[in-house]
Design an enzyme around this catalytic site. Structure first.
Site, PDB file in Angstrom:
ATOM      1  CB  THR A 223      -0.971   0.640   1.028  1.00 40.82           C
ATOM      2  OG1 THR A 223      -2.095  -0.995   0.881  1.00 40.82           O
ATOM      3  CG2 THR A 223      -1.662   1.241   1.413  1.00 40.82           C
ATOM      4  CD  GLU A 227      -1.966   6.015  -1.545  1.00 42.39           C
ATOM      5  OE1 GLU A 227      -1.946   6.230  -2.268  1.00 42.39           O
ATOM      6  OE2 GLU A 227      -3.082   5.128  -1.366  1.00 42.39           O
TER       7      GLU A 227
END
Length: 803
Positions: A223, A227
């Site tokens: 994740t 990002e």
């Protein structure tokens, strides 16, 4: 009943905790920021223009890049002990970032063979900050307790005045806030160009790192990799649209939307995706589970690296931000398996060492290559193979500043490949290079460009000593009197004048517009017969001299064009055009208002350039003498130039029978198409599809020439008459601005806004650098913006409207 079902489904999703599917909120935050800060759109447009200029000149195989080190500060904001994640969990996330961005991740072996050649070491690394903004020592972690259990996506966690933590200077640190976002949202980031006070990344604690308080299937730290990719200017691989929207990256196939879970390869969501077999769902910028992500692409690397170039939005990180002490010794690098291929011979100037097979790595620092400041030396690197030959990439580094690494600017001194045979080139020693003994590293890697400090599967690494002495440059002269003769459809002879003191000559040849040279090294005469050329193709060639002490510069580029081959095409015609005929054909610079030609016309004297990998729209206008009859249309292009239209992909457009007076359709030129003049056939037949070689009763056939050229750099800004064309924002709401960077210098351009069927919604003449389209009354969907210059050259850009 329907309301009860909807409520029950909502309750189930809430119970499952939306994170069963990845939820990234970057785009929604981006839209909010654009509304709150309208000036941000202009900043992002400038960043995109700089990015496209950088990408257009970026060469993955040859770029001499340094590793950028990003200092990271992690702001942990917690309401319970689980959210107060451990230092070990934070360090595990830093480890994942370094593995993923340097392509050191163990699961890179899962990258499908189709995409493995495009997988890239981004050459960006991350380290927890060791000094805070006041110059005090730090471990790069701040912690703050809070009674707030959810923070949402309005950036409250980034302000101490709202209960959060203020960002450390965002031009020096990557700020990561770890707090419970809520709503099943895993994380979000801010694109370059947004407000400095909120620049950074936000991650929910259960999706940060790969140990401790983590929740499957997002428990491997990807994740944050995803990002940080947004923070470094990457979009989702589906372009946040459908099959008609891209992510500004050429080597990530077009996708119809996000992929979830762990798809089986191949999994393809768009039929027209540039010839790829599958979506690149294993890319870090898709939505699959952490365990199924394993790569960034070379095109994504170019976009990210653009930020650190001069004028880039994050250039400050390349100017000393996050530097680390030099290592005490040289990093290790080797091939794990050298049984199939190895470095056989290394030649630099008068130095030659035939080492043979050495098990993946050999320390030959007892062997010394003697060079001089400002010297230029011929390089020839020869592979050895046990059986089959393989594509190998080569690189040479020299540690000019003796800091025990090869990361500094200018230390990558040679790059070549892919090649199944010896590669040649020039090694240039800067006149400012310090004298004395330096480490030189030679690396050969199967199927991808090596980095200086990696252990890879197949190939070999060798270290040498290179001794730099004072002294001038080589006096070896460049050949003159270059000419070509005996030109046929498949061969030609190259000639040049003799040079005093020459030991041999190197010649290199390539089709005009391509980037890969074919090398003919060690020629002892002053002519070379080249065979196996393609008909009707222009080739570039250069020659240089090899002397005992070094090599000359390459000569100026010369060109030679092969003659046309003898290709005969089948006949096709309509027998009767008294009722209907092809009135007009438009494609690129072809705009032929031909009228009735009696069933067939040869317009092969008309041509336009088509670039491999690029998309084009063809327009056909029919005409009738009276009643409008239903006509069917087909267009073929003989991409392999074999004299027929029967091969896969050569039917580029087909339209079922219709009485429409405006026919148009788009197609993409395959990367496998042969370069040069190519036959295109346009056929219109009454009431049924035509075939390419038939004589039918009613209708007409016209033949044209298209000139296939090398692939354009696949960037969002295309070139029209030397200008860079861009659209922003894209996707757009209410308005979009078409910009031609550098101005138009008084030239008038025709600009058309069209739907995907080619219907013109608005047309205007543009004589200014920018023009804005009011889209407030335009329905949501995908549209085309076409720009045409005075010479008929055109470019078409997709625009996503999200009203």
């Amino acid at each position: 009943m329907k309301k009860f079902f909807t409520l029950s489904l909502l309750m189930l999703l809430t119970t499952w905790g939306w994170a069963q599917h990845r939820v990234c909120y970057t785009d929604q935050v981006h839209e909010r920021l654009l509304k709150e800060h309208p000036e941000m759109a202009q900043r992002m447009a400038e960043i995109e223009r700089q990015t496209q200029r950088y990408v257009a000149s970026f060469n993955q195989a040859e770029a001499a890049t340094t590793v950028i080190t990003i200092p990271v500060v992690v702001h942990v904001i917690y309401s319970n002990s689980n959210e107060n994640i451990s230092d070990a969990q934070i360090q595990s996330q830093i480890d994942v970032l370094n593995e993923d961005f340097r392509r050191l991740n163990a699961d890179k072996v899962n990258t499908p063979a189709e995409f493995a050649p495009y997988a890239a070491d981004v050459e960006i690394q991350f380290v927890l900050a060791s000094t805070d903004p006041n110059g005090n020592p730090t471990n790069g972690i701040t912690r703050k307790a809070s009674s707030r259990t959810q923070w949402g996506t309005n950036d409250d966690m980034k302000y101490s005045s709202k209960g959060g933590v203020d960002a450390w200077p965002t031009d020096k640190y990557l700020n990561i806030w770890v707090c419970n976002i809520g709503g099943g949202i895993l994380g979000y980031a801010q694109f370059p160009g947004g407000p400095a006070a909120t620049d950074g990344v936000v991650i929910s604690p259960q999706y940060f790192g790969r140990t401790g308080y983590v929740q499957a299937p997002f428990n491997k730290g990807r994740t944050t990799t995803h990002e940080v990719g947004h923070w470094l200017n990457l979009r989702h691989i589906w372009g946040d649209g459908n099959c008609s929207v891209d992510d500004f990256v050429s080597d990530t196939p077009t996708a119809g939307g996000p992929n979830y879970g762990c798809p089986s390869y191949p999994s393809k969501s768009c039929q027209n995706n540039g010839g790829w077999t599958s979506d690149q769902f294993m890319n870090y910028m898709d939505y699959v589970d952490d365990a199924c992500m394993n790569m960034f692409s070379a095109g994504q690397k170019a976009r990210m690296r653009a930020l650190f170039a001069p004028g880039g939005a994050r250039e400050s990180f390349a100017n000393g931000g996050g530097s680390t002490p030099p290592p005490a010794s040289y990093c290790a690098s080797k091939g794990n398996d050298a049984s199939y291929e190895w470095i056989q011979t290394v030649k630099v100037g008068s130095f030659s060492y035939n080492s043979g097979q050495n098990g993946g790595y050999a320390d030959f620092t007892t062997q010394t290559v003697n060079v001089a400041q400002g010297g230029s030396y011929a390089v020839t690197l020869t592979p050895g193979f046990s059986g089959s030959t393989y594509n190998e990439y080569w690189r040479i580094w020299i540690d000019f500043n003796d800091d025990k690494d090869f990361d500094d600017a200018g230390e990558l001194v040679f790059s070549a490949g892919p090649s199944t045979s010896a590669v040649s080139g020039t090694l240039n020693i800067p006149s400012s290079a310090a004298t004395g003994a330096k480490r030189m590293r030679v690396s050969m890697k199967y199927n991808a460009a090596p980095t200086a400090c990696e252990t890879f599967s197949y190939g070999e690494v060798e270290d040498y000593t290179i001794n730099i002495s004072t002294g001038g440059t080589t006096t070896c002269n460049t050949p003159a009197g270059l000419s070509a003769n005996n030109v046929t459809a498949s061969s030609f002879t190259l000639n040049w004048g003799a040079v005093s003191g020459a030991v041999s000559y190197d010649v290199r040849v390539r089709a005009q517009g391509t980037t890969s040279w074919t090398n003919f090294n060690g020629q002892t005469s002053t002519s070379l017969n080249v065979t196996g050329a393609a008909a009707s193709t222009t080739y570039e060639w250069q020659v240089r001299t090899n002397c005992s002490g070094g090599s000359s510069a390459w000569s100026a580029t010369q060109t030679v064009t092969t003659s046309a081959g003898t290709v005969t095409y089948c006949s096709s015609a309509g027998q009767n055009t008294s009722d209907e005929w092809i009135q007009r054909v438009r494609l690129g610079s072809i705009d032929n208002n031909s009228g009735n030609n009696g069933g067939y016309a040869d317009f092969t004297s008309l041509s336009t350039n088509l670039a491999k990998g690029s998309s084009y729209t063809i327009y056909i206008t029919p005409a009738w003498s009276g009643t409008k009859y239903r006509e069917a249309y087909r267009v073929w292009i003989d991409f392999n130039q074999d004299g027929d239209f029967d091969d896969a992909g050569e039917l580029v457009y087909s339209r079922a029978r219709t009485t429409s007076t405006s026919i148009s359709g788009s197609f993409t030129v395959p990367s496998s198409a042969l370069t040069g003049a190519t036959r295109m056939r346009v056929s219109m037949k009454y009431n049924a599809y035509p075939s390419p070689c038939e004589t039918f009763t009613y209708g007409e056939v016209e033949d044209y020439t298209v000139n296939i050229v090398a692939a354009r750099e696949a960037v969002a800004a295309h070139t029209v008459s030397g200008m860079e064309v861009n659209i922003y924002p894209n996707p757009a709401m209410h308005f979009a601005t078409l910009s031609i960077a550098g101005g138009i210098s008084g030239e008038a351009y025709t600009v058309r806004l069209m739907d995907m069927q080619g219907k013109v919604i608005e047309e205007r003449t543009v004589t200014t650098a920018e023009t804005t389209f009011d889209l407030s009354k335009t329905k949501a969907g995908i549209y085309l913006l076409q720009v045409i210059d005075n010479q008929g050259n055109q470019t078409i850009k997709r625009l996503s409207v999200q009203n």
